[in-house]
Design a protein around this motif. Sequence first.
Motif, PDB file in Angstrom:
ATOM      1  N   PHE A  77     -38.665  28.351 -13.449  1.00 21.93           N
ATOM      2  CA  PHE A  77     -37.981  27.811 -12.273  1.00 21.93           C
ATOM      3  C   PHE A  77     -36.661  28.545 -12.037  1.00 21.93           C
ATOM      4  CE2 PHE A  77     -34.891  24.887 -10.377  1.00 21.93           C
ATOM      5  CZ  PHE A  77     -35.527  24.651  -9.166  1.00 21.93           C
ATOM      6  N   GLN A  78     -36.373  28.862 -10.782  1.00 27.72           N
ATOM      7  CA  GLN A  78     -35.121  29.526 -10.407  1.00 27.72           C
ATOM      8  C   GLN A  78     -34.281  28.573  -9.558  1.00 27.72           C
ATOM      9  OE1 GLN A  78     -34.097  32.719 -11.380  1.00 27.72           O
ATOM     10  NE2 GLN A  78     -35.843  32.420 -12.734  1.00 27.72           N
ATOM     11  N   PRO A  79     -33.148  28.106 -10.068  1.00 20.42           N
ATOM     12  CA  PRO A  79     -32.306  27.195  -9.289  1.00 20.42           C
ATOM     13  C   PRO A  79     -31.651  27.912  -8.109  1.00 20.42           C
ATOM     14  CG  PRO A  79     -31.238  27.774 -11.345  1.00 20.42           C
ATOM     15  CD  PRO A  79     -32.606  28.387 -11.390  1.00 20.42           C
ATOM     16  N   LYS A  80     -31.284  27.121  -7.087  1.00 20.41           N
ATOM     17  CA  LYS A  80     -30.538  27.669  -5.948  1.00 20.41           C
ATOM     18  C   LYS A  80     -29.055  27.557  -6.269  1.00 20.41           C
ATOM     19  CE  LYS A  80     -33.776  26.601  -2.266  1.00 20.41           C
ATOM     20  NZ  LYS A  80     -33.937  25.967  -0.949  1.00 20.41           N
ATOM     21  N   VAL A  81     -28.348  28.673  -6.155  1.00 23.96           N
ATOM     22  CA  VAL A  81     -26.908  28.679  -6.411  1.00 23.96           C
ATOM     23  C   VAL A  81     -26.220  29.235  -5.164  1.00 23.96           C
ATOM     24  CG1 VAL A  81     -25.052  29.528  -7.881  1.00 23.96           C
ATOM     25  CG2 VAL A  81     -27.295  29.013  -8.884  1.00 23.96           C
ATOM     26  N   VAL A  82     -25.284  28.465  -4.645  1.00 24.92           N
ATOM     27  CA  VAL A  82     -24.566  28.836  -3.425  1.00 24.92           C
ATOM     28  C   VAL A  82     -23.119  29.150  -3.787  1.00 24.92           C
ATOM     29  CG1 VAL A  82     -23.796  28.004  -1.170  1.00 24.92           C
ATOM     30  CG2 VAL A  82     -26.064  27.384  -2.009  1.00 24.92           C
ATOM     31  N   PHE A  83     -22.636  30.289  -3.301  1.00 30.17           N
ATOM     32  CA  PHE A  83     -21.249  30.716  -3.514  1.00 30.17           C
ATOM     33  C   PHE A  83     -20.553  30.739  -2.151  1.00 30.17           C
ATOM     34  CE2 PHE A  83     -23.731  32.603  -6.928  1.00 30.17           C
ATOM     35  CZ  PHE A  83     -22.960  32.325  -8.051  1.00 30.17           C
ATOM     36  N   PRO A  84     -19.843  29.658  -1.788  1.00 31.10           N
ATOM     37  CA  PRO A  84     -19.155  29.669  -0.492  1.00 31.10           C
ATOM     38  C   PRO A  84     -18.078  30.746  -0.452  1.00 31.10           C
ATOM     39  CG  PRO A  84     -19.090  27.476  -1.515  1.00 31.10           C
ATOM     40  CD  PRO A  84     -19.624  28.436  -2.529  1.00 31.10           C
ATOM     41  N   LYS A  85     -17.752  31.194   0.764  1.00 35.28           N
ATOM     42  CA  LYS A  85     -16.650  32.155   0.919  1.00 35.28           C
ATOM     43  C   LYS A  85     -15.389  31.516   0.359  1.00 35.28           C
ATOM     44  CE  LYS A  85     -18.069  34.611   5.066  1.00 35.28           C
ATOM     45  NZ  LYS A  85     -17.730  34.882   6.476  1.00 35.28           N
ATOM     46  N   GLU A  86     -14.678  32.270  -0.436  1.00 27.70           N
ATOM     47  CA  GLU A  86     -13.485  31.760  -1.107  1.00 27.70           C
ATOM     48  C   GLU A  86     -12.500  31.140  -0.116  1.00 27.70           C
ATOM     49  OE1 GLU A  86      -9.975  33.347  -4.046  1.00 27.70           O
ATOM     50  OE2 GLU A  86     -11.879  34.422  -4.001  1.00 27.70           O
ATOM     51  N   GLY A  87     -12.117  29.903  -0.398  1.00 25.55           N
ATOM     52  CA  GLY A  87     -11.112  29.209   0.401  1.00 25.55           C
ATOM     53  C   GLY A  87     -11.589  28.623   1.713  1.00 25.55           C
ATOM     54  N   THR A  88     -12.881  28.807   2.062  1.00 25.35           N
ATOM     55  CA  THR A  88     -13.351  28.346   3.372  1.00 25.35           C
ATOM     56  C   THR A  88     -14.479  27.308   3.297  1.00 25.35           C
ATOM     57  OG1 THR A  88     -15.104  29.973   3.652  1.00 25.35           O
ATOM     58  CG2 THR A  88     -12.885  30.621   4.347  1.00 25.35           C
ATOM     59  N   ASN A  89     -15.205  27.275   2.195  1.00 24.23           N
ATOM     60  CA  ASN A  89     -16.404  26.444   2.050  1.00 24.23           C
ATOM     61  C   ASN A  89     -17.480  26.794   3.071  1.00 24.23           C
ATOM     62  OD1 ASN A  89     -15.280  25.048  -0.095  1.00 24.23           O
ATOM     63  ND2 ASN A  89     -14.452  23.435   1.203  1.00 24.23           N
ATOM     64  N   LYS A  90     -17.423  27.994   3.624  1.00 22.03           N
ATOM     65  CA  LYS A  90     -18.443  28.446   4.576  1.00 22.03           C
ATOM     66  C   LYS A  90     -19.414  29.370   3.852  1.00 22.03           C
ATOM     67  CE  LYS A  90     -16.269  26.543   8.063  1.00 22.03           C
ATOM     68  NZ  LYS A  90     -16.269  26.627   9.470  1.00 22.03           N
ATOM     69  N   LEU A  91     -20.619  29.458   4.368  1.00 23.77           N
ATOM     70  CA  LEU A  91     -21.611  30.356   3.792  1.00 23.77           C
ATOM     71  C   LEU A  91     -21.236  31.808   4.101  1.00 23.77           C
ATOM     72  CD1 LEU A  91     -24.813  28.361   4.699  1.00 23.77           C
ATOM     73  CD2 LEU A  91     -23.775  28.598   2.454  1.00 23.77           C
ATOM     74  N   LEU A 133     -31.152  22.456 -14.381  1.00 26.25           N
ATOM     75  CA  LEU A 133     -30.361  22.736 -13.185  1.00 26.25           C
ATOM     76  C   LEU A 133     -31.299  22.985 -12.014  1.00 26.25           C
ATOM     77  CD1 LEU A 133     -27.662  23.530 -11.752  1.00 26.25           C
ATOM     78  CD2 LEU A 133     -28.114  25.864 -12.539  1.00 26.25           C
ATOM     79  N   LYS A 134     -31.127  22.226 -10.937  1.00 29.96           N
ATOM     80  CA  LYS A 134     -31.921  22.426  -9.719  1.00 29.96           C
ATOM     81  C   LYS A 134     -31.158  23.294  -8.731  1.00 29.96           C
ATOM     82  CE  LYS A 134     -32.289  19.316  -6.320  1.00 29.96           C
ATOM     83  NZ  LYS A 134     -31.941  19.826  -5.058  1.00 29.96           N
ATOM     84  N   SER A 135     -29.868  22.962  -8.558  1.00 33.63           N
ATOM     85  CA  SER A 135     -29.055  23.724  -7.608  1.00 33.63           C
ATOM     86  C   SER A 135     -27.580  23.422  -7.832  1.00 33.63           C
ATOM     87  CB  SER A 135     -29.450  23.374  -6.169  1.00 33.63           C
ATOM     88  OG  SER A 135     -29.346  21.983  -5.929  1.00 33.63           O
ATOM     89  N   LYS A 136     -26.744  24.320  -7.288  1.00 30.33           N
ATOM     90  CA  LYS A 136     -25.310  24.042  -7.347  1.00 30.33           C
ATOM     91  C   LYS A 136     -24.573  24.783  -6.249  1.00 30.33           C
ATOM     92  CE  LYS A 136     -23.690  27.456 -10.741  1.00 30.33           C
ATOM     93  NZ  LYS A 136     -22.893  27.615 -11.961  1.00 30.33           N
ATOM     94  N   VAL A 137     -23.444  24.216  -5.870  1.00 27.82           N
ATOM     95  CA  VAL A 137     -22.491  24.866  -4.982  1.00 27.82           C
ATOM     96  C   VAL A 137     -21.323  25.224  -5.896  1.00 27.82           C
ATOM     97  CG1 VAL A 137     -21.013  24.645  -2.955  1.00 27.82           C
ATOM     98  CG2 VAL A 137     -23.252  23.505  -2.998  1.00 27.82           C
ATOM     99  N   HIS A 138     -21.102  26.519  -6.089  1.00 28.35           N
ATOM    100  CA  HIS A 138     -20.156  27.008  -7.090  1.00 28.35           C
ATOM    101  C   HIS A 138     -18.797  27.341  -6.482  1.00 28.35           C
ATOM    102  CE1 HIS A 138     -19.363  28.572 -11.089  1.00 28.35           C
ATOM    103  NE2 HIS A 138     -18.724  29.575 -10.507  1.00 28.35           N
ATOM    104  N   ARG A 139     -17.772  26.648  -6.942  1.00 22.01           N
ATOM    105  CA  ARG A 139     -16.376  26.887  -6.567  1.00 22.01           C
ATOM    106  C   ARG A 139     -16.077  26.573  -5.101  1.00 22.01           C
ATOM    107  NH1 ARG A 139     -13.281  29.026 -10.476  1.00 22.01           N
ATOM    108  NH2 ARG A 139     -11.792  29.876  -8.991  1.00 22.01           N
TER     109      ARG A 139
END
Length: 116
Positions: free
Chosen positions: A101-115, A6-12
């Motif tokens: 290695f530490q993958p980058k994991v992004v959790f967008p604000k619920e329902g907005t897809n914004k950081l 796993l390199k990175s993911k955008v979760h949910r």
Amino acid sequence: MLIEVLKSKVHRAVLTEANLNYVGSLTLDEALMEAAGMIEGEKVQIVNVNNGERIETYLIKGKRNSGTVCLNGPAARRGAVGDIIIIISYALMDFEAAKTFQPKVVFPKEGTNKLP
């Protein structure tokens, strides 16, 4: 030896569009791509939490801070607007380097897809 990790993911993220009349790919907000360390043209796996579908495609850069998450072309049949998806990228890495290695994991604000 090289292994795929796993390199990175955008979760949910929330699917905002499904455009059947496009060549193919996933259009993703540039801010989300940048935060996850993903680039345009990169191969990604998309996992649809709502229906269990898993597909592979590539990324197209969407307008920054727009919240855009759009399945294009045939992939548009694998999700509906409002579905929750996980966007995953992988990398080949030396076995020993992969251990730390530490993958980058992004959790967008619920329902907005914004950081956050």
